[in-house]
Design a protein around this motif. Structure first.
Motif, PDB file in Angstrom:
ATOM      1  N   UNK A 102      41.230  42.454  32.766  1.00 50.58           N
ATOM      2  CA  UNK A 102      42.021  43.572  33.276  1.00 50.58           C
ATOM      3  C   UNK A 102      43.420  43.092  33.659  1.00 50.58           C
ATOM      4  N   UNK A 103      44.421  43.856  33.286  1.00 51.55           N
ATOM      5  CA  UNK A 103      45.797  43.492  33.627  1.00 51.55           C
ATOM      6  C   UNK A 103      45.986  43.406  35.132  1.00 51.55           C
ATOM      7  N   UNK A 104      45.260  44.234  35.882  1.00 54.29           N
ATOM      8  CA  UNK A 104      45.403  44.248  37.340  1.00 54.29           C
ATOM      9  C   UNK A 104      44.895  42.976  37.996  1.00 54.29           C
ATOM     10  N   UNK A 105      44.137  42.157  37.259  1.00 57.13           N
ATOM     11  CA  UNK A 105      43.609  40.902  37.798  1.00 57.13           C
ATOM     12  C   UNK A 105      44.489  39.699  37.484  1.00 57.13           C
ATOM     13  N   UNK A 106      45.548  39.905  36.705  1.00 61.05           N
ATOM     14  CA  UNK A 106      46.352  38.789  36.224  1.00 61.05           C
ATOM     15  C   UNK A 106      47.676  38.668  36.958  1.00 61.05           C
ATOM     16  N   UNK A 270      43.266  40.241  49.345  1.00 59.85           N
ATOM     17  CA  UNK A 270      44.013  40.442  48.109  1.00 59.85           C
ATOM     18  C   UNK A 270      43.521  41.698  47.391  1.00 59.85           C
ATOM     19  N   UNK A 271      43.263  42.736  48.167  1.00 59.67           N
ATOM     20  CA  UNK A 271      42.743  43.980  47.614  1.00 59.67           C
ATOM     21  C   UNK A 271      43.860  44.910  47.167  1.00 59.67           C
ATOM     22  N   UNK A 272      44.842  45.093  48.030  1.00 59.49           N
ATOM     23  CA  UNK A 272      45.971  45.963  47.744  1.00 59.49           C
ATOM     24  C   UNK A 272      46.936  45.263  46.775  1.00 59.49           C
ATOM     25  N   UNK A 273      47.433  45.971  45.750  1.00 61.05           N
ATOM     26  CA  UNK A 273      48.357  45.340  44.792  1.00 61.05           C
ATOM     27  C   UNK A 273      49.569  44.702  45.462  1.00 61.05           C
ATOM     28  N   UNK A 274      50.101  45.326  46.499  1.00 64.22           N
ATOM     29  CA  UNK A 274      51.243  44.752  47.206  1.00 64.22           C
ATOM     30  C   UNK A 274      50.880  43.454  47.902  1.00 64.22           C
ATOM     31  N   UNK A 275      49.692  43.414  48.507  1.00 67.29           N
ATOM     32  CA  UNK A 275      49.230  42.183  49.148  1.00 67.29           C
ATOM     33  C   UNK A 275      49.023  41.080  48.112  1.00 67.29           C
ATOM     34  N   UNK A 276      48.452  41.439  46.973  1.00 67.73           N
ATOM     35  CA  UNK A 276      48.224  40.455  45.907  1.00 67.73           C
ATOM     36  C   UNK A 276      49.542  39.855  45.448  1.00 67.73           C
TER      37      UNK A 276
END
Length: 325
Positions: A102-106, A270-276
């Motif tokens: 998934x792109x969201x994991x990279x 690291x759940x929220x995209x901004x936090x990640x």
């Protein structure tokens, strides 16, 4: 595209790890096809394999890897073929030569950080960032206890804490690991197999104990952590290498001085995209500046993962470990 990947049909010892050849389709919506160049080994992989953490079966193993984007699926923005990327999950199946992710994991890798360093450090360094800066909120001048100070997370913890001005007390098992912890910057190193850790910590801190203990061992060091941590201090119990901490009577925290304890999980930080994005940027900054140097203690072929698991569980590894596809 053909690839080799690990899978398990039942949880158990290293011998349950099997391998198969798969044919990967083009990436679907929101996915990338990634050819992997380096895979990170982490203790959580053992928990997934041995049943400490239940998983759906049959299932893959491994969270952390780096590689190159081969193809991009529909709806993916910010990535293109040829980009260097890395991930630490939450999807498993990193033990593979290539896979769909998934792109969201990279995370896209900066040019200053090579694939080996990314695969050896991303999960561990993001763990350290979350533990030090957002969980314990360590401040300059604090004495801090780090168990397993020469492990993959431990060496990064030591360096990170020193970079922000803490005084680091580390525990290790061998002379070689003591040397590694001191090289990383530990101010005091205690050999836990031959010394009374809590007594030494109290001596170093003029009887007060440490305001924060980072304990990645678990049950085997729980009592030591209680005795070494100061009144109203925090025990960050983030791992189970010495068994999970179970059956805890909360009254024990009162008996040791109104202590606090937390059992954090990386993905809750690291759940929220901004936090990640912010956490990974901080990690890349610390590595890129040289404040944190990643030690790759050993490398194995990808299909030698079972031997790597056995060595990690037996304490025969130092620093980070890579599997090479």
């Amino acid at each position: 595209m053909k690839a080799i990947e690990a899978f398990i049909e039942t949880q158990g010892g290293p011998e349950v790890i099997e391998w198969r050849e798969v044919t990967l389709d083009n990436p679907g919506p929101g996915q990338l096809l990634v050819r992997q160049t380096a895979v990170g080994l982490n203790y959580i992989d053992i928990y997934h394999r041995d049943g400490t953490y239940p998983i759906d079966l049959p299932g893959g193993l491994g969270l952390e890897a780096a590689g190159e984007v081969v193809a991009v699926g529909e709806g993916v923005h910010g990535f293109k073929p040829g980009d260097r990327v890395a991930t630490f999950g939450p999807e498993r199946s990193a033990y593979a030569s290539a896979r769909l992710v998934k792109a969201s994991s990279l995370f896209k890798l900066p040019s200053a950080i090579d694939d080996d360093i990314a695969a050896a450090a991303l999960l561990k360094a993001c763990t350290v960032e979350a533990l030090v800066e957002r969980c314990a909120k360590v401040e300059a001048g604090w004495p801090v206890l780090v168990h397993a100070a020469a492990g993959g997370v431990g060496l990064i913890l030591v360096q990170w804490l020193k970079a922000i001005g803490a005084t680091v007390i580390g525990t290790v098992s061998t002379e070689a690991k003591e040397h590694a912890a001191r090289e990383a910057g530990a101010d005091h190193v205690i050999r836990y197999k031959q010394d009374d850790v809590a007594a030494h910590v109290r001596e170093i801190t003029d009887g007060q104990g440490v305001p924060v203990t980072f304990d990645g061992i678990g049950m085997a060091t729980w009592e030591v952590s209680l005795k070494a941590t100061a009144r109203r201090g925090l025990i960050v119990s983030y791992g189970n290498a010495g068994g999970p901490v179970t059956g805890v009577n909360l009254g024990i925290l009162a008996q040791h001085g109104s202590q606090f304890v937390t059992r954090p999980t990386l993905f809750d930080y690291y759940l929220d995209p901004g936090e990640r994005a912010a956490g990974a940027a901080r990690v890349f900054e610390m590595i890129g500046s040289g404040a944190v140097t990643v030690t790759i203690g050993q490398r194995y072929g990808l299909q030698d993962a079972a031997r790597a698991h056995a060595d990690l569980a037996a304490g025969r590894t130092t620093g980070s470990t890579l599997l090479r596809p």
